[in-house]
Structures are given as structure tokens and as C-alpha cells.
Design a protein around this motif. Structure first.
Motif, PDB file in Angstrom:
ATOM      1  N   PHE A 130       0.845  -1.190   0.000  1.00  0.00           N
ATOM      2  CA  PHE A 130       0.000   0.000   0.000  1.00  0.00           C
ATOM      3  C   PHE A 130       0.874   1.231   0.000  1.00  0.00           C
ATOM      4  O   PHE A 130       1.542   1.509   0.970  1.00  0.00           O
ATOM      5  CB  PHE A 130      -0.879   0.027   1.260  1.00  0.00           C
ATOM      6  N   ILE A 172      -2.920  14.380  -0.218  1.00  0.00           N
ATOM      7  CA  ILE A 172      -1.936  14.447  -1.282  1.00  0.00           C
ATOM      8  C   ILE A 172      -2.497  13.739  -2.508  1.00  0.00           C
ATOM      9  O   ILE A 172      -3.104  12.685  -2.406  1.00  0.00           O
ATOM     10  CB  ILE A 172      -0.614  13.824  -0.776  1.00  0.00           C
TER      11      ILE A 172
ATOM     12  N   GLU B 177      -5.750   9.937  -5.904  1.00  0.00           N
ATOM     13  CA  GLU B 177      -5.328   9.960  -4.515  1.00  0.00           C
ATOM     14  C   GLU B 177      -4.842   8.589  -4.114  1.00  0.00           C
ATOM     15  O   GLU B 177      -5.366   7.601  -4.607  1.00  0.00           O
ATOM     16  CB  GLU B 177      -6.524  10.270  -3.631  1.00  0.00           C
ATOM     17  N   PRO B 178      -3.900   8.542  -3.185  1.00  0.00           N
ATOM     18  CA  PRO B 178      -3.506   7.215  -2.705  1.00  0.00           C
ATOM     19  C   PRO B 178      -4.701   6.530  -2.067  1.00  0.00           C
ATOM     20  O   PRO B 178      -5.482   7.158  -1.351  1.00  0.00           O
ATOM     21  CB  PRO B 178      -2.445   7.521  -1.650  1.00  0.00           C
ATOM     22  N   MET B 180      -7.170   3.922   0.031  1.00  0.00           N
ATOM     23  CA  MET B 180      -7.278   3.283   1.334  1.00  0.00           C
ATOM     24  C   MET B 180      -7.087   1.783   1.163  1.00  0.00           C
ATOM     25  O   MET B 180      -7.363   1.215   0.103  1.00  0.00           O
ATOM     26  CB  MET B 180      -8.652   3.565   1.918  1.00  0.00           C
ATOM     27  N   ASP B 181      -6.661   1.151   2.254  1.00  0.00           N
ATOM     28  CA  ASP B 181      -6.316  -0.270   2.176  1.00  0.00           C
ATOM     29  C   ASP B 181      -7.470  -1.121   1.676  1.00  0.00           C
ATOM     30  O   ASP B 181      -7.329  -1.922   0.773  1.00  0.00           O
ATOM     31  CB  ASP B 181      -5.924  -0.778   3.559  1.00  0.00           C
ATOM     32  N   LEU B 182      -8.641  -0.956   2.297  1.00  0.00           N
ATOM     33  CA  LEU B 182      -9.752  -1.829   1.937  1.00  0.00           C
ATOM     34  C   LEU B 182     -10.144  -1.654   0.484  1.00  0.00           C
ATOM     35  O   LEU B 182     -10.449  -2.624  -0.208  1.00  0.00           O
ATOM     36  CB  LEU B 182     -10.961  -1.519   2.840  1.00  0.00           C
ATOM     37  N   GLN B 184      -8.256  -0.958  -1.915  1.00  0.00           N
ATOM     38  CA  GLN B 184      -7.301  -1.665  -2.766  1.00  0.00           C
ATOM     39  C   GLN B 184      -7.559  -3.153  -2.792  1.00  0.00           C
ATOM     40  O   GLN B 184      -7.425  -3.799  -3.833  1.00  0.00           O
ATOM     41  CB  GLN B 184      -5.877  -1.414  -2.261  1.00  0.00           C
ATOM     42  N   ILE B 185      -7.914  -3.685  -1.645  1.00  0.00           N
ATOM     43  CA  ILE B 185      -8.187  -5.131  -1.600  1.00  0.00           C
ATOM     44  C   ILE B 185      -9.412  -5.417  -2.440  1.00  0.00           C
ATOM     45  O   ILE B 185      -9.449  -6.410  -3.182  1.00  0.00           O
ATOM     46  CB  ILE B 185      -8.386  -5.589  -0.148  1.00  0.00           C
TER      47      ILE B 185
END
Lengths: 327, 273
Positions: A130, A172, B177-178, B180-182, B184-185
Motif C-alpha cells: 500500500f 496528497i 489519490e492514494p 485506502m487499504d480496503l 485496494q483489496i
């Protein structure tokens, strides 16, 4: 206090990739923190980061840091790179980035450059799948506190500052030019699909252990700070009690002397005996609390995604068993 | 002479950026490639732009600048050496040989990389060349740019950063934006689902004789099926429950710690000296 309203940070794909490369290479070699400068420009409420360059390691004393920075920026200006210094970046390990040095550096940056941000890249989490790039700025209260240099509880209470209000996180975004987009499309064909999907791995014990161990260290530190403060409070109370006892005795003596017709003794002598004790500074415990806070947030996020993965496997197992039974 | 060139994505980003920032009168930009050489593989990990001027019959590059920047870079990363040079554009020109000669003095057998930013043929082609000397003995020696194989290679975090950056391709304002973990999963599982559907489609087609079966694919499928661990219901249930319990306990503990922190803070504020 004038606070330029930077509400979000826009980072070029190039700068992000360079930060990732530098921090990754440093973490492979030795466990030292990688640092570097961010270049770009500020426009309205948006801070753009268009390029960056790494700093040489601070253990090498023969390198003059200022000199290096100046030379680097001059060279970059020749090739039309933005040379406005907008902040700095640092790599970190499991969110342990909050430290006294970080606060000091960011304080110096923000006082000389209004819009300075510090971008923190979490090596462990990003390696786990991540990408974690976060931008922080010191809150106006934190700057005020630092300027005063006064870390007693009274001062902190006046400024209404706590470990949560030290840093403000700024969202960001990553932005790419159209030409970069075209280049990335080409790249997509060349990079293999399977790489970069190992965060679906179920093996969570290792990372979790590291997090918890880090948390335990911090909690121990905080405990020590807390006991220091408790001891201080106890000594203060004891001091007060002694003072009262002395004053009472003095009052009695004075009453006796007045009865005899002599001058009462002044209280100043007694009071001078009991100097106020120095209050232990609250800066360190605040920093440690901040660290514990970030670690526990990380743990929460990590556990939630691990739970999600586990439930996925449960669904898979359920489907497999259903097929087995139906056969 | 089967050299392979492995390029990191950072290098390509940098080249594109340098091209975008070129002076108004330059048609192309050049720069130095940094990296390391190991046996037959040249790994290019970094690069920087060198100012230069090109006219029809002359070419000038700022050599001292290049040396300076290389020196500065060495202070940060002592393992990166000059391995060649890069240029934008779609072909190798006369001037390239002059520049290449200079670089041949700096390093052993430099490679020349071109990135076609003018998008000829609708693609941004990435090509690599080395200089092979040819000619008759005792005659005038010349050199020819021979193409060699070029691939990309990434560190693992670079792949992840690249995947995130690639998401800007579809959006309108080219921003992302980067995640969130969930989220991405969820995305990864959707991708897996898509891939599984493709595999299923292939199997159906073969069964309905719409497509010829391929032995290699069949063997791969067999491996796939066998790689799912075979556990009884009880075994799985125990493993699942114990893991879930561990995770939940850790979450509770960390929440407890957070509350204690807040409490500690308030208490120290309250206490008077």
C-alpha cells in the motif's frame, strides 16, 4: 499568525517515483532514514511538488549539506526544473516518524518558507503493498509553542495543544502530464501483471508482530515519562506541606513574640527556603503519545484489511465445499 | 554481444519530464544514464538531463555540468556509475555518434537509449543501442548503432507506486489519490474475479469445441486447481476462527491504548503545579 491556506498537495508522478526509489534503496542498505528536498511551487491553496532530490547521508561529515543543496538547485535550474524549495521528505518505519528532530526541522522550514510540508513515506507499509505517502504541516499552535520554547503544562493548556494537534495532515494527490500518461501506457505492456499483487498474501503475523513490538516500546517510554511526572507532582505536594508546616510554626512563634512585645519575624525567610521545583517539560511525552497514536491507527487499518482477506478465503472455502458436496 | 538493458520506470518519468521542460528552441534533449553493469545485463536506475545545443552541423553539450551532477549524485548513491546516455526522438542522428564518442570516454561500452517523445507511429517507442565498430582493418573505422533488447525492471515498491500513478491515465484531470487499504483489496479481488472469468470462458470454449485446447494452458490450470490447499471443514474453521480472534483482540487492545492516551493527556492538563 499568518497561515497560508494550503489545503492540498499535488505531487508529480516523477517526484513520487523518485521518493520511492530513494527510500527503498536506503532501506535495503542500512536502516537509516532517507531524506531529501522537495521542489515545486505554491499556487493558491495548492502546493505542487514537481521534482525532488535526495540528501547525502548525514553520517558523512565531509559533505557540506548547505553547499550540496545550493549546487544541486543551481544545476537543476539550468535544465528548467522548478527551483523553489517547498519542503522535504523523509522515510519512516511503521509510522515512527514523529520525533524531536522532525519537529525541529519542520519548524525551521515552516518559519523560513511559509508553505513548507514534510512528506513521509512509510517503507514497510509500501513494501507490503500500500503506497503510503502523507504530507504534514505543523499547526499554528505547534509553531507558537516552539517559538516560546516553553513546554510546561500551563503553557500547553493555554495554547490548547495536545498530541493530536501537533501536525495537520494534508491530502496528497498524484498528478501526471499527458505525455507521462502515454509513457505509462507503454510501460503497462512491459511490466508484468503478477508483480505488486502480493498484498493479497494471508501471512499477516510478521507485520503485526513488528507493529505490536514498536507499540510496546513506545508505551514503555510513555510509562516512564508518566512516572517522572507523577514523582514531580508528589515532590511538589510534599514541598507544599512542608511549607505550610513551617509557616504555621512561624505564625505560632510570631504570636508568642507579639505576646512578649517583640517584632514578628518576617515570612520571607521561610518562603525562600522552598524554591519552586522545575516542571518537567511535556514535549517528550507528547511526541511519544503522538507516535503511539499513529501506530495504533496503523494497526487498526492493518487488522481491518487482514480480516477482509480472511473473509475472502472463507467464501472461497465455502464455495469449494459446496461444490464438493454437490458432486 | 547479447547485452540486455533493464530500465527502471523512474528513468522514463525523468526523461519525459526533461522533454516537457526543454528550452523553446530545442527539438530534443539528452542526458546521462546512471546504473550498474553486471555480466550481460545493464541495469539503469537513474538519469539526469544535460543542457546541450544542436545545430545542423554542430553539437555542443555541457560536459562540465554533466560531470558536476554525476559527482553530486555519487555523494548520495555511490554505487551508481555512468552506463550510457539517453536522447528523445525517434532516430539516431549524425550528432549522436559525436555524443556517443564522448560517453565512450567516460565508461566502458556505453549504451544509448532513445525514447520517442514525438510519438511517431502512435507509440512512444523505447529503444536501446550499442556502438559496434566496423570497417576493414587498416582502413577507416566507423561505428554502427546496433539495437539491443530493452526491458523494464522495478523494485517492488516501485511497482506499487507505478500502479497507483497509472490510475491517472483514465481520469479527466489526471489526478489520483492514494487509496485506502480496503479499497485496494476490493479492487484486487475484482481483478482476480475478472481473470477467473476469463479462464472459465476459455474452458467453456474448449468444451464446446469453439477453441483448440492447448496443453500448456491445461497443465497450468491443473497446477492452479492443485494449489488451493485442501483442508477439511473443521481444519479451516479452526484456522479461520483463531486468526479472526487474534486480529480482533489486537484491535481492541489498540483502541484501549488510544483511549488511555487521551485520558493521560487530559489528566496532565488538569494537574496544577
Amino acid at each position: 499568525m499568518a497561515d497560508s491556506k494550503i489545503t492540498y498537495v499535488q505531487c508529480d508522478g516523477l517526484a513520487a517515483m523518485k521518493i520511492v526509489k530513494h527510500c527503498h534503496e536506503e532501506s535495503q542498505g542500512n536502516m537509516e532514514i532517507a531524506q531529501g528536498a522537495l521542489l515545486g511551487l505554491a499556487e493558491g491553496n495548492r502546493l505542487e511538488i514537481t521534482n525532488c532530490f535526495p540528501f547525502p547521508k548525514s553520517t558523512d561529515e565531509s559533505v557540506d549539506e548547505e553547499e550540496y543543496q545550493l549546487q544541486m538547485m543551481r544545476r537543476l535550474r539550468r535544465v528548467n526544473v522548478d527551483h523553489f524549495h517547498v519542503g522535504w521528505y523523509q522515510s519512516s518505519d511503521i509510522g515512527n516518524f514523529l520525533s524531536l528532530t522532525l519537529l525541529e526541522s519542520q519548524y525551521h522550514y515552516q518559519t523560513s518558507i511559509e508553505e513548507a510540508v514534510v512528506v513521509v513515506y512509510d517503507t514497510q507499509k509500501s513494501a507490503g503493498g500500500f503506497l503510503t505517502l502523507k504530507a504534514y504541516r505543523l499547526t499554528p499552535q505547534a509553531i507558537q509553542m516552539y517559538k516560546d520554547g516553553d513546554f510546561t503544562p500551563d503553557a500547553l493548556r493555554q495554547l490548547k495543544i495536545g498530541y493530536e494537534k501537533l501536525f495537520a495532515e494534508i491530502p496528497i494527490h498524484i498528478k501526471n502530464s499527458t505525455l507521462s500518461n502515454i509513457m505509462m501506457l507503454e510501460l503497462k505492456d512491459m511490466v508484468q501483471e503478477e508483480e505488486g499483487s502480493h498484498f493479497l498474501d494471508l501471512g499477516t503475523a510478521g507485520t503485526l508482530e513488528n507493529h505490536i513490538r514498536a507499540m510496546m516500546d513506545r508505551v514503555d517510554e510513555l510509562y516512564q515519562e508518566a512516572s517522572k511526572f507523577n514523582k514531580y507532582q508528589q515532590t511538589v505536594m510534599r514541598q507544599e506541606q512542608d511549607k505550610h508546616r513551617q509557616l504555621n510554626r512561624l505564625a505560632q512563634e510570631n504570636a508568642a513574640r507579639v505576646a512578649k512585645g517583640e517584632q514578628p519575624l518576617p515570612e520571607d525567610d521561610v518562603l525562600k527556603q522552598f524554591r519552586p521545583l522545575p516542571v518537567p517539560p511535556r514535549l517528550n511525552p507528547m511526541i511519544v503519545s503522538g507516535q503511539i497514536n499513529t501506530i495504533s491507527q496503523h494497526i487498526n487499518q492493518f487488522c481491518s484489511q487482514s480480516l477482509a482477506k480472511l473473509y475472502l478465503t472463507q467464501a472461497l472455502q465455502g464455495a469449494k465445499e459446496a461444490r464438493g458436496e454437490s458432486k | 554481444m547479447n547485452l540486455t538493458v533493464k530500465v527502471h520506470p523512474v528513468v522514463l518519468f525523468q526523461i519525459v519530464d526533461a522533454y516537457e521542460r526543454r528550452n523553446a528552441d530545442s527539438m530534443r534533449v539528452i542526458g546521462t544514464l546512471l546504473g550498474s553493469v553486471e555480466k550481460n545485463v545493464v541495469e539503469v536506475t537513474n538519469c539526469f538531463c544535460v543542457p546541450h545545443k544542436e545545430t545542423d552541423d554542430q553539437v555542443e553539450a555541457e560536459i562540465s555540468y554533466a560531470l558536476d551532477v554525476y559527482d553530486l549524485n555519487r555523494r548520495v548513491n555511490a554505487s551508481e556509475n555512468i552506463v550510457g546516455w539517453w536522447a528523445t526522438g525517434s532516430e539516431v542522428t549524425n550528432h549522436s555518434s559525436v555524443i556517443h564518442e564522448y560517453y565512450a570516454r567516460e565508461c566502458n561500452n556505453p549504451i544509448h537509449l532513445t525514447l520517442d517523445t514525438s510519438l511517431q507511429g502512435g507509440k512512444m517507442g523505447l529503444k536501446a543501442y550499442i556502438c559496434v565498430s566496423l570497417g576493414v582493418p587498416k582502413g577507416v573505422k566507423g561505428c554502427m548503432f546496433t539495437p539491443i533488447k530493452v526491458e523494464t525492471i522495478c523494485y517492488e515498491p516501485e511497482v506499487i507506486a507505478l500502479k497507483l500513478a497509472q490510475k491517472t491515465v483514465g481520469t479527466r484531470n489526471r489526478q489520483v489519490e492514494p487509496m485506502m487499504d480496503l479499497a485496494q483489496i476490493a479492487e484486487a479481488s475484482e481483478k482476480l474475479l475478472g481473470l477467473l472469468n476469463q479462464v472459465l470462458q476459455y474452458v467453456e470454449d474448449v468444451l464446446n469445441e469453439k477453441q483448440q485446447p492447448d496443453n500448456a494452458v491445461g497443465r497450468a490450470l491443473l497446477d492452479l486447481i492443485h494449489s488451493v490447499p485442501n483442508m477439511t471443514h473443521d481444519q479451516f474453521a479452526t484456522m479461520f476462527n483463531s486468526n479472526v480472534k487474534d486480529l480482533l483482540m489486537v484491535v481492541t487492545l489498540s483502541q484501549l491504548i488510544k483511549t488511555q492516551l487521551a485520558l493521560n493527556e487530559r489528566l496532565t492538563m488538569l494537574s496544577t503545579t
